[in-house]
Design a protein around this motif. Structure first.
Motif, PDB file in Angstrom:
ATOM      1  N   CYS A  36       0.835  -1.208   0.000  1.00 34.79           N
ATOM      2  CA  CYS A  36       0.000   0.000   0.000  1.00 34.79           C
ATOM      3  C   CYS A  36       0.870   1.259   0.000  1.00 34.79           C
ATOM      4  CB  CYS A  36      -0.910  -0.007   1.232  1.00 34.79           C
ATOM      5  SG  CYS A  36      -1.811   1.549   1.423  1.00 34.79           S
ATOM      6  N   PRO A  49      -4.705  -0.583   3.853  1.00 29.22           N
ATOM      7  CA  PRO A  49      -5.952  -1.250   3.426  1.00 29.22           C
ATOM      8  C   PRO A  49      -6.654  -1.923   4.606  1.00 29.22           C
ATOM      9  CG  PRO A  49      -4.095  -1.862   2.022  1.00 29.22           C
ATOM     10  CD  PRO A  49      -3.521  -1.068   3.128  1.00 29.22           C
ATOM     11  N   ARG A  52      -8.321   0.654   6.748  1.00 35.34           N
ATOM     12  CA  ARG A  52      -9.488   1.272   6.097  1.00 35.34           C
ATOM     13  C   ARG A  52     -10.663   0.291   6.035  1.00 35.34           C
ATOM     14  NH1 ARG A  52      -5.213   3.803   2.246  1.00 35.34           N
ATOM     15  NH2 ARG A  52      -5.019   5.882   3.148  1.00 35.34           N
ATOM     16  N   CYS A  77      -6.621   7.695   0.710  1.00 33.67           N
ATOM     17  CA  CYS A  77      -6.442   6.484  -0.119  1.00 33.67           C
ATOM     18  C   CYS A  77      -6.374   6.898  -1.591  1.00 33.67           C
ATOM     19  CB  CYS A  77      -7.613   5.536   0.122  1.00 33.67           C
ATOM     20  SG  CYS A  77      -7.593   4.103  -0.952  1.00 33.67           S
ATOM     21  N   LEU A  78      -5.416   6.326  -2.298  1.00 30.00           N
ATOM     22  CA  LEU A  78      -5.250   6.633  -3.723  1.00 30.00           C
ATOM     23  C   LEU A  78      -6.282   5.922  -4.600  1.00 30.00           C
ATOM     24  CD1 LEU A  78      -1.545   5.964  -3.294  1.00 30.00           C
ATOM     25  CD2 LEU A  78      -2.201   8.034  -4.506  1.00 30.00           C
ATOM     26  N   CYS A  80      -5.725   3.010  -5.584  1.00 36.52           N
ATOM     27  CA  CYS A  80      -4.851   2.376  -6.581  1.00 36.52           C
ATOM     28  C   CYS A  80      -5.112   0.881  -6.730  1.00 36.52           C
ATOM     29  CB  CYS A  80      -3.391   2.596  -6.205  1.00 36.52           C
ATOM     30  SG  CYS A  80      -2.886   1.694  -4.719  1.00 36.52           S
ATOM     31  N   ARG A  81      -5.717   0.282  -5.729  1.00 39.77           N
ATOM     32  CA  ARG A  81      -6.127  -1.130  -5.723  1.00 39.77           C
ATOM     33  C   ARG A  81      -4.950  -2.104  -5.705  1.00 39.77           C
ATOM     34  NH1 ARG A  81     -11.027  -1.299 -10.009  1.00 39.77           N
ATOM     35  NH2 ARG A  81     -10.975  -3.506  -9.444  1.00 39.77           N
ATOM     36  N   CYS A  83      -3.830  -3.146  -3.077  1.00 40.45           N
ATOM     37  CA  CYS A  83      -4.245  -4.065  -2.003  1.00 40.45           C
ATOM     38  C   CYS A  83      -5.060  -5.223  -2.579  1.00 40.45           C
ATOM     39  CB  CYS A  83      -5.031  -3.310  -0.928  1.00 40.45           C
ATOM     40  SG  CYS A  83      -6.257  -2.154  -1.557  1.00 40.45           S
ATOM     41  N   PHE A  93     -11.580  -4.133  -2.663  1.00 41.05           N
ATOM     42  CA  PHE A  93     -11.346  -2.860  -2.000  1.00 41.05           C
ATOM     43  C   PHE A  93     -11.852  -1.667  -2.816  1.00 41.05           C
ATOM     44  CE2 PHE A  93      -9.218   0.838  -0.490  1.00 41.05           C
ATOM     45  CZ  PHE A  93      -9.238   0.666   0.887  1.00 41.05           C
TER      46      PHE A  93
END
Ligand code: SF4
Ligand code: SF4
Length: 430
Positions: A36, A49, A52, A77-78, A80-81, A83, A93
């Motif tokens: 992350c 992650p 959150r 949180c970006l 960006c996935r 995670c 997510f």
């Protein structure tokens, strides 16, 4: 800007509520933490992650209200996935985040530290071609008049961090607006007809990438249709949790493409990821979503006549390509097919560069740190060219290369392929 009382059983209402099954899938193993980017920069459990998901689940179960503090951890949180790629339990997510942001957006619960004015500005600008065109004309004037050089040399925007981030993101050159014909005929044996998404930022700042996309697809035997009436795909609104606006944009966009097209081809990772998820948010658009492909997924199926291009390239995985669409090997495979091109390893190639839609305008500190780390890895790779399949990444990496004094060309993989399709050196270096 008040916190919403949790009520019972949870803080979320039923409209686009995050999936309880998705939230409960997290087994708190922590495997996602080192992947992350915000955890790596901030080192806080609640900005990881696992943290959150814990917060979103606490809200869903009524142990926590929709507070500005919770909003702040989600704002950082970006999306960006990374995670999702790391998670062995399949926690969805991205969808959990977007649904939870939707709950906050509808109730107007905001974290004071977040750049809401900048977000409103971005959402009111980027998806609207006329406004974006006017803004880019004004910025061109700003650049050509010499004012940009003066502002930069004086550091005049220093106290206004978000404005400075936006200003520094501007390309050092004029926008590459290149118009795409509505229909580009197939070359040679015809494989079928594809639609091409021209994108908002892509169309105006990287129009040459769209032209290259159409030329390559045509060379691969596809008739290429780029409907003039197409608008924004709604990705920015989706990521911000503005779900009604996202759905309206998605429906308008899908309606501009002929349902008889074989595929819908996208060359911007963030847009492609959103299009592929239309079916999740609007089940009736599932047939449309199933036709969506990243341009690399389509081109890798064809033999293209490529001439030598003796350059050293590092490939950066755009998050919404690697994590959002699980497209990793195809762009690399295409680059390796260019004779003379050397593809070198890039450490942390799938770690977010900090662009993340408009995150770099909203959270310039975290985004700046990620941008600098990305450029350092590029410098270490020894590559003279870095390829990335998303306009946001191209701008972010170019911006931090400029400020760190790293002489590297930043290009979309299709630009390099199109250059090889013509003749070596036929495309001017930006
Ligand atoms: S989406 Fe990215 S920034 Fe957000 S929690 Fe997952 S890995 Fe971290
Ligand atoms: S990897 Fe998945 S299951 Fe493990 S803590 Fe992260 S989100 Fe939860």
């Amino acid at each position: 800007m008040t916190a919403v009382s949790t009520g019972s059983p949870g803080a979320f209402d039923t409209q686009d509520a995050p999936s309880m099954d998705g939230l409960r899938a997290c087994v708190h193993c922590g495997i996602c933490l080192p992947q992350c980017p915000t955890f790596r920069v901030l080192g806080e459990e609640m900005d990881s992650p696992r943290g959150r998901v814990y917060l979103m689940r606490a809200a869903a179960e009524g142990r926590l209200g929709l507070t500005p503090t919770l909003a702040r951890h989600l704002d950082l949180c970006l999306g960006c996935r990374a995670c999702e790629s790391a998670c062995p339990s399949g926690v969805p997510f991205g969808q959990l985040l977007e649904a939870t942001r939707g709950q906050f957006a509808r109730r107007d619960v905001r974290a004071p530290a977040t750049g809401h004015a900048m977000l409103r500005f971005a959402l009111a600008l980027f998806p609207y071609p006329r406004r974006l065109r006017l803004m880019l004309l004004a910025l061109d004037l700003y650049r050509r008049s010499g004012l940009q050089a003066v502002v930069r040399s004086l550091g005049a925007l220093g106290p206004f961090e978000r404005l400075r981030a936006a200003e520094e993101l501007l390309p050092a050159r004029s926008a590459r607006v290149a118009s795409l014909p509505e229909v580009t005929p197939a070359v040679g044996k015809r494989r079928g007809r594809v639609g091409v998404l021209t994108g908002c930022v892509q169309r105006f700042l990287y129009g040459d990438v769209n032209v290259a996309t159409a030329r390559l697809l045509a060379a691969a035997g596809w008739e290429v249709v780029a409907p003039r009436a197409q608008g924004c795909c709604g990705a920015l609104h989706l990521h911000a949790g503005r779900l009604p606006e996202f759905r309206a944009m998605a429906r308008r966009l899908a309606a501009t493409f002929d349902p008889e097209l074989d595929l819908i081809v996208v060359n911007a990772a963030g847009c492609g990821s959103a299009l592929k998820e239309y079916g999740h948010w609007m089940p009736d658009l599932e047939p449309f979503a199933r036709k969506v492909r990243d341009v690399s997924e389509v081109l890798v199926e064809s033999e293209l006549p490529l001439r030598p291009l003796p350059i050293t390239v590092a490939y950066h995985d755009a998050c919404h390509l690697a994590h959002g669409q699980r497209v990793r090997s195809q762009p690399r495979e295409l680059l390796r097919r260019i004779p003379g091109l050397t593809l070198v390893d890039l450490a942390d190639s799938d770690l977010c560069c900090g662009s993340a839609g408009v995150y770099n305008l909203l959270e310039p500190e975290v985004a700046g740190e990620l941008g600098r780390r990305k450029v350092e890895r590029i410098r270490e790779s020894g590559a003279r060219v870095v390829a990335a399949g998303n306009p946001g990444c191209l701008m972010q990496i170019a911006r931090h290369s400029r400020t760190l004094g790293v002489d590297v060309e930043v290009a979309h993989p299709v630009s390099l392929l199109a250059r090889a399709l013509d003749a070596p050196g036929s495309e001017p270096r930006p």
